[in-house]
Motif scaffolding. Structure first.
Motif, short mmCIF file in Angstrom:
data_model
loop_
_atom_site.label_atom_id
_atom_site.label_comp_id
_atom_site.label_asym_id
_atom_site.label_seq_id
_atom_site.Cartn_x
_atom_site.Cartn_y
_atom_site.Cartn_z
N ASP A 183 -7.09 -2.16 -7.22
CA ASP A 183 -8.37 -1.91 -6.14
C ASP A 183 -8.72 -3.01 -5.41
N LYS B 166 -6.06 -6.87 -3.32
CA LYS B 166 -5.65 -5.73 -3.86
C LYS B 166 -4.02 -6.01 -4.12
N VAL C 84 -1.73 6.02 -10.97
CA VAL C 84 -2.27 5.09 -10.08
C VAL C 84 -1.43 3.71 -10.37
#
Length: 312
Positions: free
Chosen positions: A54, A71, A95
């Motif tokens: 992220d 990211k 994710v």
């Protein structure tokens, strides 16, 4: 035969994907040889960027916090090094899988460092490939991912999928990468730097891939000021000169004479840059009987004379 030098090596762009509880040791053993290769070559051969999923800062297992360059979703390059280390199973989630599968389209080569192999396998990116992982996890890795050929090796290069077994193996792997992209001459120079007296370096660093050549290279390093003949080096390692020459060309891509000369000139360059010794003294310390001979060899090897390098 190995490649001794590659003067036309393209810059390798490497993304280093870090997760919470990554290993400082593994990270250092990955980027420090690359940094040394850039420094010793005098140009940028390896350009790395720290990444997180992220883009937020990540903290190592020992509390070191790193602010990534960006990211993962916005990064691309030649190779992505996946480095979760500890708590890797916690990161094996949707994710991460989605991020790695997407990254595989932007990074031609994917590498799992330490326990990074687990995340690559979880994303289906090691299917049908040979791979290794930290040896404490070999059994569970093989059971979890039967479609991956799990092997107990320090590192495995299977085309564009690379895996290694831990922090110490990361150093070995990066050294092999340097050899493949830039040549054995630079790999040897980096290895020599990390094996210098007083420097804490991985104990498993080898100057060559076979014991005979490694012993011969070690003898060269031990006798720089008063060089041994190649015949004498061959005798001390229990080989004929012809056999040693063949083995060294196969292992390093260069003759014993070329390798020995490189080591002596590396020492000369170090003395030029780090001391105020006259060129005549530097020549003697690097195994040359006169300054003119050393200067000629120096210019051929590094493209400039010792005095000009010192002035620069």
């Amino acid at each position: 035969m190995r490649n001794w030098e590659n003067q036309n090596a393209a810059v390798q762009r490497i993304g280093v994907l870090l997760f919470e509880s990554f290993s400082n040791h593994c990270l250092a053993n990955t980027v420090e040889p690359l940094r040394a290769a850039n420094t010793l070559s005098g140009r940028v051969l390896y350009d790395w960027r720290f990444l997180s999923l992220d883009g937020a800062p990540v903290t190592s297992s020992s509390g070191l916090q790193i602010a990534p360059h960006g990211k993962l979703a916005e990064a691309s390059g030649d190779m992505l090094a996946v480095m979760p280390s500890y708590d890797f199973k916690r990161h094996a989630n949707t994710v991460t899988v989605r991020g790695l599968r997407s990254a595989a389209r932007r990074f031609p080569t994917l590498a799992g460092f330490d326990t990074g192999s687990w995340l690559l396998a979880e994303a289906g990116l090691l299917t049908g490939r040979r791979a290794t992982i930290h040896w404490e996890e070999l059994g569970s890795f093989a059971e979890k991912f039967p479609d991956v050929e799990t092997v107990r090796e320090r590192y495995v290069i299977d085309s564009n999928r690379i895996t290694c077994s831990g922090a110490m193996a990361a150093f070995d792997l990066v050294m092999e990468m340097i050899a493949q992209t830039s040549g054995e001459a630079l790999r040897l120079e980096v290895a020599t730097l990390f094996m210098s007296p007083g420097v804490s370096a991985p104990q498993n660093v080898l100057l060559a891939r076979t014991k005979t050549v490694s012993r011969a290279v070690a003898l060269m390093q031990e006798h720089l000021e008063e060089p041994l003949s190649i015949g004498e080096i061959a005798r001390r390692v229990g080989r004929s000169q012809k056999d040693l020459e063949a083995r060294m060309k196969a292992d390093l891509g260069a003759s014993p004479q070329t390798v020995y000369r490189r080591f002596r000139l590396i020492l000369a360059r170090k003395l030029v840059l780090e001391t105020e010794l006259p060129v005549g003294e530097i020549a003697l310390r690097s195994g040359y009987q006169n300054a003119s001979a050393m200067t000629r060899a120096f210019r051929e090897e590094f493209g400039t004379a010792p005095r000009h390098m010192r002035v620069g």
